[in-house]
Scaffold this motif. Structure first.
Motif, PDB file in Angstrom:
ATOM      1  N   ALA A 134      -5.001   4.347   4.091  1.00 28.01           N
ATOM      2  CA  ALA A 134      -4.615   5.682   3.607  1.00 28.01           C
ATOM      3  C   ALA A 134      -4.936   6.757   4.646  1.00 28.01           C
ATOM      4  N   SER A 135      -5.997   6.534   5.419  1.00 26.07           N
ATOM      5  CA  SER A 135      -6.401   7.538   6.417  1.00 26.07           C
ATOM      6  C   SER A 135      -5.568   7.413   7.693  1.00 26.07           C
ATOM      7  N   GLY A 136      -4.662   6.442   7.713  1.00 29.42           N
ATOM      8  CA  GLY A 136      -3.776   6.312   8.871  1.00 29.42           C
ATOM      9  C   GLY A 136      -4.306   5.395   9.961  1.00 29.42           C
ATOM     10  N   HIS A 153       0.853  -1.185   0.000  1.00 26.52           N
ATOM     11  CA  HIS A 153       0.000   0.000   0.000  1.00 26.52           C
ATOM     12  C   HIS A 153       0.894   1.242   0.000  1.00 26.52           C
ATOM     13  N   PRO A 154       0.625   2.205  -0.926  1.00 26.69           N
ATOM     14  CA  PRO A 154       1.491   3.380  -1.023  1.00 26.69           C
ATOM     15  C   PRO A 154       1.637   4.148   0.290  1.00 26.69           C
ATOM     16  N   ALA A 155       0.632   4.084   1.165  1.00 24.51           N
ATOM     17  CA  ALA A 155       0.689   4.862   2.415  1.00 24.51           C
ATOM     18  C   ALA A 155       1.585   4.232   3.481  1.00 24.51           C
ATOM     19  N   VAL A 156       1.952   2.970   3.304  1.00 18.73           N
ATOM     20  CA  VAL A 156       2.779   2.337   4.345  1.00 18.73           C
ATOM     21  C   VAL A 156       4.068   1.736   3.783  1.00 18.73           C
ATOM     22  N   PRO A 175      11.268  -2.601   5.308  1.00 20.07           N
ATOM     23  CA  PRO A 175      12.691  -2.256   5.351  1.00 20.07           C
ATOM     24  C   PRO A 175      13.287  -2.083   3.951  1.00 20.07           C
ATOM     25  N   ILE A 176      12.496  -2.437   2.906  1.00 19.32           N
ATOM     26  CA  ILE A 176      12.965  -2.299   1.523  1.00 19.32           C
ATOM     27  C   ILE A 176      12.766  -0.842   1.071  1.00 19.32           C
ATOM     28  N   LYS A 177      13.694  -0.338   0.264  1.00 15.85           N
ATOM     29  CA  LYS A 177      13.601   1.051  -0.224  1.00 15.85           C
ATOM     30  C   LYS A 177      12.270   1.291  -0.954  1.00 15.85           C
ATOM     31  N   SER A 178      11.629   2.410  -0.632  1.00 18.13           N
ATOM     32  CA  SER A 178      10.324   2.717  -1.210  1.00 18.13           C
ATOM     33  C   SER A 178      10.332   2.735  -2.734  1.00 18.13           C
ATOM     34  N   GLU A 179      11.423   3.226  -3.321  1.00 16.22           N
ATOM     35  CA  GLU A 179      11.429   3.323  -4.797  1.00 16.22           C
ATOM     36  C   GLU A 179      11.383   1.944  -5.463  1.00 16.22           C
ATOM     37  N   LEU A 180      11.769   0.902  -4.728  1.00 16.67           N
ATOM     38  CA  LEU A 180      11.678  -0.453  -5.289  1.00 16.67           C
ATOM     39  C   LEU A 180      10.269  -1.020  -5.148  1.00 16.67           C
ATOM     40  N   SER A 222       2.509   0.694  12.139  1.00 17.83           N
ATOM     41  CA  SER A 222       2.410   2.080  12.576  1.00 17.83           C
ATOM     42  C   SER A 222       3.685   2.560  13.243  1.00 17.83           C
ATOM     43  N   ALA A 223       4.017   3.831  13.015  1.00 18.83           N
ATOM     44  CA  ALA A 223       5.174   4.420  13.698  1.00 18.83           C
ATOM     45  C   ALA A 223       4.686   5.277  14.864  1.00 18.83           C
TER      46      ALA A 223
END
Ligand code: IPM
Ligand code: MN
Length: 352
Positions: free
Chosen positions: A324-326, A111-114, A119-124, A333-334
């Protein structure tokens, strides 16, 4: 429509997460005017405690009668003694075998929001959309087993028919997606894998000329899955490799708590729908488990067993919106105060 849904919550967090999946289905029933009847039965450790049998006859007959089975998880430290002769997992394996559920579909779509939960780079991770089809009733799981004080063995067997049917199902799915099939095996070492590879080579060009296919060794696949996950569309593989690769693939999505699955046989009715995560005894009973994998499994139930595509999409969209709404549980969650299982599921029900 009228449908009987068997609810087999099982052990650990199974009860907590399936309760939320049932609530989501009830909401769908109300909104789309379907009559879903839910009937519960014991499976796994809970069933061993009650009757000594991890899949009691009453549970199996309910599963056979039902239009679909919603399952939680089985297992836990209480029943994990290597000396024990009955284990919770046997109940699940027998259920899969008895119902003829040879294909286990495990979609992996971060999911784009999480993305940061991984631990994998987001761009991948952006754009990753994988469907793993795991063979579910053959291989090491079901071969003859022996154990003495000085040695043990597990036999890995596959017939051509077993390979053909799961490869055809996977290739059919690929046809409706990006038309690429990766067949994963260990053909440099295992005879079952060499038969698997020959069967794929025979079926694909003739029956699925529009689907590109490749072979990949499982060790290499384990690496490429993390290095270039976007390159995969549908992966088809044998039982044990599929079990391992999908836990690995869950790292792409950020948490095991987000991955649903559908176990299907040849027919249109029936099927078992369960999160790929286990019973998580360490957090069981605390109301903090992620309910999304179970709720997304309910969406797969709507799609594959009840053939209610619009309803399935509605559930998936609601989970998407909730994330998406958190509305995030502790695993993704952080925040200092992540949501409880109930609160996260409430976000889905609100979206519905
Ligand atoms: C899964 C689980 C099961 C499996 C266990 C509980 C027997 O890990 O569904 O992935 O190995 O199939
Ligand atoms: Mn597993």
């Amino acid at each position: 429509m009228d449908a009987l849904i068997a609810v087999l919550a099982g052990d650990g967090i199974g009860a907590e997460v399936t309760a939320e999946a049932v609530r989501a289905l009830e909401k769908i029933g109300l909104r789309f005017a379907h009559r879903f009847v839910f009937e519960s039965a014991l499976v796994g450790g809970a069933a061993i405690d009650a009757s000594g049998d991890p899949l009691p006859p009453a549970t199996l007959s309910l599963a056979r009668r039902a239009d679909a089975v919603l399952l939680g998880a089985v297992g836990g430290p209480k029943w994990s003694d290597p000396h024990a002769s009955v284990r919770p997992e046997q109940g699940l394996l027998k259920l899969r075998k008895e119902l003829g559920l040879f294909a286990n579909l495990r979609p992996v779509v971060p999911h784009p929001a999480v993305l940061e939960a991984s631990p994998i780079k987001s761009e991948l991770l952006r754009g990753v959309d994988i469907m793993v089809v795991r063979e579910l009733t053959g291989g090491l799981y079901f071969g003859k087993k022996t154990r003495t004080a000085t040695g043990a063995s597990d036999l890995c067997e596959y017939s051509v028919t077993e390979i053909e049917r799961v490869v055809r199902l996977a290739a059919g799915l690929a046809r409706g997606r990006r038309k690429k099939l990766t067949s994963v095996d260990k053909a440099n070492v295992l005879e079952t894998s060499r038969l698997w590879r020959m069967t794929v080579d025979r079926i694909m060009p003739g029956e699925f000329p529009d689907v590109t296919f490749e072979h990949m060794l499982v060790d290499s696949a384990a690496m490429h899955l993390l290095h270039r996950p976007r390159d995969f569309d549908v992966i088809v593989t044998e039982n044990m490799f599929g079990d391992i690769l999908t836990d690995e693939a869950s790292v792409l999505a950020g948490s095991l708590g987000l991955l649903p699955s559908a176990s299907l046989g040849g027919g249109t009715r029936g099927g078992v729908f369960e999160p790929i995560h286990g019973s998580a005894p360490d957090i069981a009973g605390r109301g903090i488990a992620n309910p999304y994998a179970a709720i997304l499994s309910a969406a797969m139930l709507l799609r594959y067993s009840l053939r209610l595509e619009t309803e399935a999409k509605a559930v998936e969209k609601a989970v998407h919106q909730a994330i998406a709404s958190g509305a995030l549980t502790a695993d993704i969650s952080a925040a200092a105060k992540p949501l409880t299982t109930r609160a996260a599921a409430d976000a889905v029900l609100t979206a519905l």
